[in-house]
Design an enzyme around this catalytic site. Sequence first.
Site, short mmCIF file in Angstrom:
data_model
loop_
_atom_site.label_atom_id
_atom_site.label_comp_id
_atom_site.label_asym_id
_atom_site.label_seq_id
_atom_site.Cartn_x
_atom_site.Cartn_y
_atom_site.Cartn_z
N ASP A 243 0.85 -1.19 0.00
CA ASP A 243 0.00 0.00 0.00
C ASP A 243 0.89 1.24 0.00
OD1 ASP A 243 -3.02 0.82 0.50
OD2 ASP A 243 -1.78 2.19 1.65
N ASN A 251 -1.40 13.16 -4.53
CA ASN A 251 -2.40 13.65 -5.48
C ASN A 251 -2.77 15.11 -5.22
OD1 ASN A 251 -2.98 11.60 -7.36
ND2 ASN A 251 -4.28 10.51 -5.91
N HIS A 256 -3.51 14.81 -10.02
CA HIS A 256 -3.85 13.42 -10.32
C HIS A 256 -3.01 12.84 -11.45
CE1 HIS A 256 -7.23 12.94 -7.59
NE2 HIS A 256 -7.58 14.18 -7.87
N ASP A 260 -1.16 9.30 -11.27
CA ASP A 260 -1.25 8.22 -12.26
C ASP A 260 0.13 7.78 -12.74
OD1 ASP A 260 -3.96 8.26 -12.06
OD2 ASP A 260 -4.32 9.35 -13.93
N GLU A 286 -4.49 2.51 -4.57
CA GLU A 286 -3.03 2.48 -4.41
C GLU A 286 -2.60 1.20 -3.70
OE1 GLU A 286 -4.59 5.07 -0.96
OE2 GLU A 286 -5.03 4.83 -3.07
#
Length: 371
Positions: A243, A251, A256, A260, A286
Amino acid sequence: MTSSKASSGREKRRVVQRWWNQPDQFDWLSGYLHARGLAPATRRLVAVISAALVLMAFGVLGSRGHPTVLTYVVSAAALVVGIGYATLWLRRWPTRRQSLLMGVIGATLIAIGSAMQTEPVIALMGCTGLAVTGGYLAFFHNTRAVMFNLAVAAVVGTYCTLRLFEMHQDEVSAIAGFWLVVELNFAVPLAIQTVVRTMGADVVRSDHDALTGLLNRRAFYERARSILREPRTGEDLVVVMVDLDHFKHLNDTYGHLAGDQALTAVGWALRKASPGSAIIGRTGGEEFLVIDVLPAEEAVELPAALCRAIDALPHPVTASAGAAIVESHPIPDAAAAIETLIGAADSAMYQAKRAGGNRALAQRAAELFRS
Protein backbone atom coordinates in the site's frame (compact mmCIF):
# COMPACT_ATOMS: atom_id res chain seq x y z
CA MET A 1 6.13 1.66 -56.64
CA THR A 2 9.30 -0.31 -55.84
CA SER A 3 9.46 1.24 -52.38
CA SER A 4 5.81 0.35 -51.74
CA LYS A 5 6.37 -3.27 -52.79
CA ALA A 6 9.45 -3.49 -50.57
CA SER A 7 7.51 -2.07 -47.61
CA SER A 8 4.67 -4.54 -48.23
CA GLY A 9 7.15 -7.40 -48.39
CA ARG A 10 8.76 -6.39 -45.10
CA GLU A 11 5.35 -6.18 -43.43
CA LYS A 12 4.43 -9.66 -44.65
CA ARG A 13 7.73 -11.02 -43.33
CA ARG A 14 7.06 -9.40 -39.95
CA VAL A 15 3.59 -10.97 -39.83
CA VAL A 16 5.05 -14.39 -40.60
CA GLN A 17 7.79 -13.90 -38.01
CA ARG A 18 5.26 -12.92 -35.33
CA TRP A 19 3.17 -15.97 -36.21
CA TRP A 20 6.21 -18.25 -36.11
CA ASN A 21 7.54 -16.79 -32.83
CA GLN A 22 4.24 -16.80 -30.94
CA PRO A 23 4.88 -17.82 -27.33
CA ASP A 24 3.64 -21.08 -25.90
CA GLN A 25 0.13 -20.60 -24.50
CA PHE A 26 0.03 -23.55 -22.10
CA ASP A 27 0.54 -21.52 -18.90
CA TRP A 28 -2.05 -18.78 -19.45
CA LEU A 29 -4.58 -21.22 -20.89
CA SER A 30 -4.11 -23.57 -17.93
CA GLY A 31 -4.73 -20.67 -15.57
CA TYR A 32 -7.79 -19.63 -17.53
CA LEU A 33 -9.30 -23.14 -17.45
CA HIS A 34 -8.61 -23.51 -13.73
CA ALA A 35 -10.07 -20.09 -12.94
CA ARG A 36 -13.29 -20.85 -14.86
CA GLY A 37 -13.69 -24.28 -13.28
CA LEU A 38 -13.11 -26.02 -16.62
CA ALA A 39 -9.91 -27.85 -15.67
CA PRO A 40 -11.54 -31.10 -14.39
CA ALA A 41 -13.60 -31.58 -17.56
CA THR A 42 -10.57 -30.75 -19.72
CA ARG A 43 -8.43 -33.27 -17.86
CA ARG A 44 -11.00 -36.02 -18.42
CA LEU A 45 -11.34 -35.18 -22.11
CA VAL A 46 -7.58 -35.17 -22.73
CA ALA A 47 -7.25 -38.40 -20.76
CA VAL A 48 -9.69 -40.06 -23.19
CA ILE A 49 -7.72 -38.67 -26.16
CA SER A 50 -4.47 -39.98 -24.65
CA ALA A 51 -5.97 -43.40 -24.02
CA ALA A 52 -6.84 -43.66 -27.73
CA LEU A 53 -3.17 -44.47 -28.37
CA VAL A 54 -3.87 -47.83 -26.75
CA LEU A 55 -6.15 -48.68 -29.69
CA MET A 56 -3.30 -47.83 -32.06
CA ALA A 57 -1.11 -50.34 -30.21
CA PHE A 58 -3.52 -53.14 -31.11
CA GLY A 59 -3.76 -51.81 -34.67
CA VAL A 60 0.00 -52.12 -35.08
CA LEU A 61 -0.07 -55.64 -33.69
CA GLY A 62 -2.55 -56.53 -36.43
CA SER A 63 -0.18 -55.41 -39.18
CA ARG A 64 1.86 -57.94 -41.12
CA GLY A 65 5.10 -57.93 -43.05
CA HIS A 66 7.28 -56.27 -40.38
CA PRO A 67 9.90 -57.76 -38.07
CA THR A 68 8.24 -59.12 -34.94
CA VAL A 69 10.53 -57.15 -32.62
CA LEU A 70 9.72 -53.81 -34.29
CA THR A 71 5.98 -54.51 -34.18
CA TYR A 72 6.06 -55.34 -30.48
CA VAL A 73 8.30 -52.36 -29.63
CA VAL A 74 6.00 -49.85 -31.35
CA SER A 75 2.89 -51.47 -29.85
CA ALA A 76 4.41 -51.47 -26.38
CA ALA A 77 5.44 -47.81 -26.73
CA ALA A 78 1.92 -46.78 -27.79
CA LEU A 79 0.44 -48.78 -24.92
CA VAL A 80 2.75 -47.26 -22.30
CA VAL A 81 2.38 -43.69 -23.59
CA GLY A 82 -1.40 -43.97 -23.90
CA ILE A 83 -1.94 -45.40 -20.43
CA GLY A 84 0.75 -43.22 -18.88
CA TYR A 85 -0.60 -39.91 -20.15
CA ALA A 86 -4.21 -40.89 -19.51
CA THR A 87 -3.29 -41.65 -15.90
CA LEU A 88 -1.32 -38.41 -15.59
CA TRP A 89 -4.23 -36.28 -16.82
CA LEU A 90 -6.68 -38.05 -14.53
CA ARG A 91 -4.45 -37.52 -11.49
CA ARG A 92 -3.35 -33.91 -11.99
CA TRP A 93 -2.66 -31.11 -14.46
CA PRO A 94 0.66 -31.79 -16.23
CA THR A 95 3.56 -29.38 -16.62
CA ARG A 96 4.08 -27.53 -19.89
CA ARG A 97 6.98 -29.82 -20.81
CA GLN A 98 4.96 -32.97 -20.10
CA SER A 99 2.10 -31.65 -22.22
CA LEU A 100 4.36 -30.74 -25.14
CA LEU A 101 6.04 -34.14 -25.04
CA MET A 102 2.64 -35.80 -25.11
CA GLY A 103 1.78 -34.07 -28.37
CA VAL A 104 5.16 -34.74 -29.98
CA ILE A 105 5.43 -38.39 -28.90
CA GLY A 106 1.78 -39.03 -29.80
CA ALA A 107 2.28 -37.60 -33.30
CA THR A 108 5.43 -39.66 -33.79
CA LEU A 109 3.75 -42.90 -32.72
CA ILE A 110 0.71 -42.29 -34.94
CA ALA A 111 3.01 -41.63 -37.89
CA ILE A 112 5.04 -44.78 -37.29
CA GLY A 113 1.92 -46.88 -36.75
CA SER A 114 0.36 -45.58 -39.98
CA ALA A 115 3.53 -46.27 -41.97
CA MET A 116 3.64 -49.85 -40.62
CA GLN A 117 0.15 -50.73 -41.84
CA THR A 118 0.33 -53.23 -44.70
CA GLU A 119 -2.89 -52.02 -46.32
CA PRO A 120 -2.10 -48.57 -47.81
CA VAL A 121 -5.71 -47.33 -47.68
CA ILE A 122 -5.86 -47.97 -43.92
CA ALA A 123 -2.38 -46.45 -43.57
CA LEU A 124 -3.50 -43.23 -45.28
CA MET A 125 -6.62 -43.10 -43.13
CA GLY A 126 -4.42 -43.48 -40.07
CA CYS A 127 -2.54 -40.33 -41.04
CA THR A 128 -5.71 -38.31 -40.49
CA GLY A 129 -5.34 -39.14 -36.79
CA LEU A 130 -2.46 -36.66 -36.72
CA ALA A 131 -5.10 -33.91 -36.90
CA VAL A 132 -5.92 -34.77 -33.28
CA THR A 133 -2.35 -34.20 -32.07
CA GLY A 134 -2.11 -31.13 -34.30
CA GLY A 135 -5.28 -29.73 -32.76
CA TYR A 136 -3.98 -30.47 -29.26
CA LEU A 137 -0.66 -28.72 -29.96
CA ALA A 138 -2.48 -25.76 -31.50
CA PHE A 139 -4.75 -25.48 -28.46
CA PHE A 140 -2.10 -25.69 -25.74
CA HIS A 141 1.20 -24.83 -27.37
CA ASN A 142 2.71 -22.81 -30.24
CA THR A 143 3.21 -22.51 -33.98
CA ARG A 144 6.47 -24.47 -34.06
CA ALA A 145 4.83 -27.46 -32.39
CA VAL A 146 1.95 -27.29 -34.89
CA MET A 147 4.35 -27.14 -37.84
CA PHE A 148 6.26 -30.14 -36.49
CA ASN A 149 3.00 -32.08 -36.51
CA LEU A 150 2.21 -30.88 -40.04
CA ALA A 151 5.68 -31.87 -41.27
CA VAL A 152 5.28 -35.35 -39.78
CA ALA A 153 1.84 -35.66 -41.43
CA ALA A 154 3.21 -34.52 -44.81
CA VAL A 155 6.12 -36.98 -44.74
CA VAL A 156 4.16 -40.05 -43.65
CA GLY A 157 1.20 -39.02 -45.82
CA THR A 158 3.46 -38.85 -48.87
CA TYR A 159 4.92 -42.27 -48.06
CA CYS A 160 1.48 -43.86 -47.65
CA THR A 161 0.18 -42.16 -50.81
CA LEU A 162 3.05 -43.52 -52.91
CA ARG A 163 2.42 -47.01 -51.53
CA LEU A 164 -1.28 -46.72 -52.37
CA PHE A 165 -0.49 -45.70 -55.93
CA GLU A 166 2.11 -48.44 -56.41
CA MET A 167 -0.15 -51.22 -55.11
CA HIS A 168 -3.49 -50.16 -56.61
CA GLN A 169 -2.48 -47.85 -59.48
CA ASP A 170 -5.33 -45.54 -58.41
CA GLU A 171 -3.98 -42.05 -58.93
CA VAL A 172 -7.26 -40.25 -58.10
CA SER A 173 -7.74 -42.03 -54.76
CA ALA A 174 -4.09 -41.54 -53.85
CA ILE A 175 -4.15 -37.79 -54.52
CA ALA A 176 -7.53 -37.36 -52.80
CA GLY A 177 -6.29 -39.24 -49.74
CA PHE A 178 -3.10 -37.19 -49.55
CA TRP A 179 -5.03 -33.93 -49.92
CA LEU A 180 -7.36 -34.96 -47.09
CA VAL A 181 -4.40 -35.67 -44.80
CA VAL A 182 -2.72 -32.32 -45.53
CA GLU A 183 -5.97 -30.35 -45.32
CA LEU A 184 -6.98 -31.84 -41.98
CA ASN A 185 -3.53 -31.40 -40.47
CA PHE A 186 -3.25 -27.80 -41.64
CA ALA A 187 -6.77 -26.37 -41.51
CA VAL A 188 -7.89 -27.87 -38.19
CA PRO A 189 -4.86 -26.81 -36.09
CA LEU A 190 -4.73 -23.39 -37.77
CA ALA A 191 -8.41 -22.75 -37.01
CA ILE A 192 -7.96 -23.85 -33.40
CA GLN A 193 -4.86 -21.70 -32.99
CA THR A 194 -6.62 -18.64 -34.42
CA VAL A 195 -9.61 -19.02 -32.08
CA VAL A 196 -7.46 -19.60 -28.98
CA ARG A 197 -5.15 -16.66 -29.79
CA THR A 198 -8.12 -14.37 -30.31
CA MET A 199 -9.62 -15.54 -27.05
CA GLY A 200 -6.27 -15.00 -25.36
CA ALA A 201 -6.08 -11.40 -26.54
CA ASP A 202 -9.57 -10.74 -25.17
CA VAL A 203 -8.66 -12.40 -21.86
CA VAL A 204 -5.53 -10.28 -21.54
CA ARG A 205 -7.47 -7.08 -22.18
CA SER A 206 -10.23 -7.97 -19.71
CA ASP A 207 -7.85 -9.20 -17.01
CA HIS A 208 -5.45 -6.28 -16.83
CA ASP A 209 -5.62 -2.88 -15.19
CA ALA A 210 -5.47 -0.25 -17.94
CA LEU A 211 -3.18 2.13 -16.02
CA THR A 212 -0.48 -0.16 -14.61
CA GLY A 213 -0.77 -3.21 -16.87
CA LEU A 214 -1.02 -5.44 -13.80
CA LEU A 215 -3.84 -7.92 -13.22
CA ASN A 216 -7.09 -6.42 -12.01
CA ARG A 217 -8.72 -7.62 -8.78
CA ARG A 218 -10.86 -10.36 -10.34
CA ALA A 219 -8.05 -11.79 -12.46
CA PHE A 220 -5.58 -11.69 -9.57
CA TYR A 221 -7.88 -13.69 -7.31
CA GLU A 222 -8.49 -16.25 -10.07
CA ARG A 223 -4.77 -16.75 -10.72
CA ALA A 224 -3.96 -16.78 -7.02
CA ARG A 225 -6.44 -19.59 -6.38
CA SER A 226 -4.79 -21.65 -9.11
CA ILE A 227 -1.45 -21.41 -7.26
CA LEU A 228 -3.04 -22.77 -4.10
CA ARG A 229 -4.52 -25.72 -6.00
CA GLU A 230 -1.13 -26.81 -7.37
CA PRO A 231 1.49 -26.28 -4.65
CA ARG A 232 5.22 -26.97 -4.89
CA THR A 233 6.56 -29.06 -2.03
CA GLY A 234 9.56 -27.82 -0.08
CA GLU A 235 8.81 -24.15 -0.73
CA ASP A 236 6.75 -21.39 0.85
CA LEU A 237 3.65 -19.62 -0.38
CA VAL A 238 3.99 -15.87 0.17
CA VAL A 239 1.25 -13.25 -0.20
CA VAL A 240 2.37 -9.61 -0.07
CA MET A 241 0.06 -6.64 0.40
CA VAL A 242 1.62 -3.35 -0.78
CA ASP A 243 0.00 0.00 0.00
CA LEU A 244 1.48 3.36 -1.02
CA ASP A 245 2.23 5.78 1.82
CA HIS A 246 0.45 9.16 1.90
CA PHE A 247 -0.79 8.76 -1.67
CA LYS A 248 -3.64 11.21 -1.15
CA HIS A 249 -1.08 13.86 -0.21
CA LEU A 250 0.80 13.16 -3.46
CA ASN A 251 -2.40 13.65 -5.48
CA ASP A 252 -3.34 16.82 -3.60
CA THR A 253 0.15 18.31 -3.92
CA TYR A 254 1.19 17.36 -7.45
CA GLY A 255 -2.15 16.58 -9.12
CA HIS A 256 -3.85 13.42 -10.32
CA LEU A 257 -1.66 13.18 -13.43
CA ALA A 258 1.41 12.87 -11.20
CA GLY A 259 -0.48 10.27 -9.16
CA ASP A 260 -1.25 8.22 -12.26
CA GLN A 261 2.37 8.43 -13.36
CA ALA A 262 3.48 7.24 -9.94
CA LEU A 263 1.05 4.30 -10.05
CA THR A 264 2.32 3.31 -13.49
CA ALA A 265 5.90 3.45 -12.23
CA VAL A 266 5.01 1.38 -9.17
CA GLY A 267 3.50 -1.31 -11.41
CA TRP A 268 6.74 -1.42 -13.39
CA ALA A 269 8.82 -1.57 -10.19
CA LEU A 270 6.78 -4.44 -8.76
CA ARG A 271 7.21 -6.46 -11.95
CA LYS A 272 10.96 -5.84 -11.97
CA ALA A 273 11.48 -6.65 -8.28
CA SER A 274 9.29 -9.77 -8.25
CA PRO A 275 10.35 -13.22 -9.48
CA GLY A 276 9.18 -14.11 -12.97
CA SER A 277 6.72 -16.63 -11.58
CA ALA A 278 4.96 -14.08 -9.34
CA ILE A 279 1.32 -13.07 -9.84
CA ILE A 280 0.92 -9.32 -9.39
CA GLY A 281 -2.29 -7.32 -9.26
CA ARG A 282 -3.58 -3.85 -8.57
CA THR A 283 -6.55 -4.55 -6.33
CA GLY A 284 -7.42 -1.01 -5.20
CA GLY A 285 -6.56 2.63 -5.85
CA GLU A 286 -3.03 2.48 -4.41
CA GLU A 287 -3.17 -1.12 -3.20
CA PHE A 288 -1.24 -3.98 -4.80
CA LEU A 289 -0.96 -7.72 -4.15
CA VAL A 290 1.82 -10.13 -5.03
CA ILE A 291 1.70 -13.91 -4.61
CA ASP A 292 4.32 -16.55 -5.40
CA VAL A 293 5.77 -19.88 -4.27
CA LEU A 294 9.45 -19.47 -3.37
CA PRO A 295 12.25 -20.96 -1.26
CA ALA A 296 11.92 -19.84 2.38
CA GLU A 297 14.67 -17.19 2.31
CA GLU A 298 13.39 -15.59 -0.88
CA ALA A 299 9.82 -15.55 0.44
CA VAL A 300 10.88 -13.64 3.57
CA GLU A 301 12.96 -11.18 1.55
CA LEU A 302 10.34 -10.43 -1.11
CA PRO A 303 8.25 -7.75 0.72
CA ALA A 304 11.35 -5.73 1.66
CA ALA A 305 12.63 -5.97 -1.93
CA LEU A 306 9.32 -4.58 -3.21
CA CYS A 307 9.51 -1.63 -0.80
CA ARG A 308 13.07 -0.84 -1.87
CA ALA A 309 12.13 -0.96 -5.55
CA ILE A 310 9.30 1.56 -5.00
CA ASP A 311 11.48 3.82 -2.85
CA ALA A 312 14.09 3.92 -5.61
CA LEU A 313 11.62 5.33 -8.16
CA PRO A 314 12.07 8.95 -9.30
CA HIS A 315 8.67 9.77 -7.82
CA PRO A 316 7.78 11.12 -4.36
CA VAL A 317 6.27 7.83 -3.27
CA THR A 318 7.06 5.05 -0.79
CA ALA A 319 5.14 1.96 0.29
CA SER A 320 4.40 -0.23 3.27
CA ALA A 321 4.31 -3.98 2.69
CA GLY A 322 2.99 -6.85 4.76
CA ALA A 323 3.45 -10.52 3.96
CA ALA A 324 1.79 -13.75 5.07
CA ILE A 325 3.99 -16.79 4.54
CA VAL A 326 2.87 -20.40 4.81
CA GLU A 327 4.35 -23.72 3.75
CA SER A 328 3.13 -24.62 0.27
CA HIS A 329 0.81 -27.64 0.46
CA PRO A 330 -2.56 -28.70 -0.97
CA ILE A 331 -5.37 -26.54 0.43
CA PRO A 332 -8.90 -27.90 -0.21
CA ASP A 333 -10.76 -24.57 -0.11
CA ALA A 334 -8.54 -22.29 -2.19
CA ALA A 335 -11.05 -19.42 -2.25
CA ALA A 336 -11.29 -19.24 1.55
CA ALA A 337 -7.53 -19.75 1.96
CA ILE A 338 -6.58 -16.85 -0.30
CA GLU A 339 -8.94 -14.56 1.60
CA THR A 340 -7.36 -15.65 4.88
CA LEU A 341 -3.82 -15.10 3.59
CA ILE A 342 -4.65 -11.69 2.14
CA GLY A 343 -6.26 -10.71 5.45
CA ALA A 344 -3.09 -11.71 7.31
CA ALA A 345 -0.90 -9.81 4.82
CA ASP A 346 -3.16 -6.77 5.13
CA SER A 347 -2.83 -6.84 8.92
CA ALA A 348 0.97 -7.02 8.65
CA MET A 349 0.97 -4.14 6.15
CA TYR A 350 -0.95 -1.90 8.55
CA GLN A 351 1.53 -2.73 11.29
CA ALA A 352 4.34 -1.60 8.97
CA LYS A 353 2.40 1.57 8.12
CA ARG A 354 1.83 2.40 11.80
CA ALA A 355 5.53 1.92 12.43
CA GLY A 356 6.27 4.83 10.09
CA GLY A 357 5.82 3.42 6.57
CA ASN A 358 8.38 2.69 3.87
CA ARG A 359 9.07 -0.66 5.49
CA ALA A 360 8.00 -4.29 5.31
CA LEU A 361 6.81 -6.86 7.81
CA ALA A 362 6.69 -10.57 7.02
CA GLN A 363 5.06 -13.12 9.31
CA ARG A 364 4.50 -16.83 9.26
CA ALA A 365 0.85 -17.79 8.95
CA ALA A 366 0.97 -21.56 9.47
CA GLU A 367 -1.50 -21.40 12.34
CA LEU A 368 -4.18 -20.00 10.01
CA PHE A 369 -4.67 -23.43 8.44
CA ARG A 370 -4.42 -25.65 11.48
CA SER A 371 -7.51 -27.79 11.97
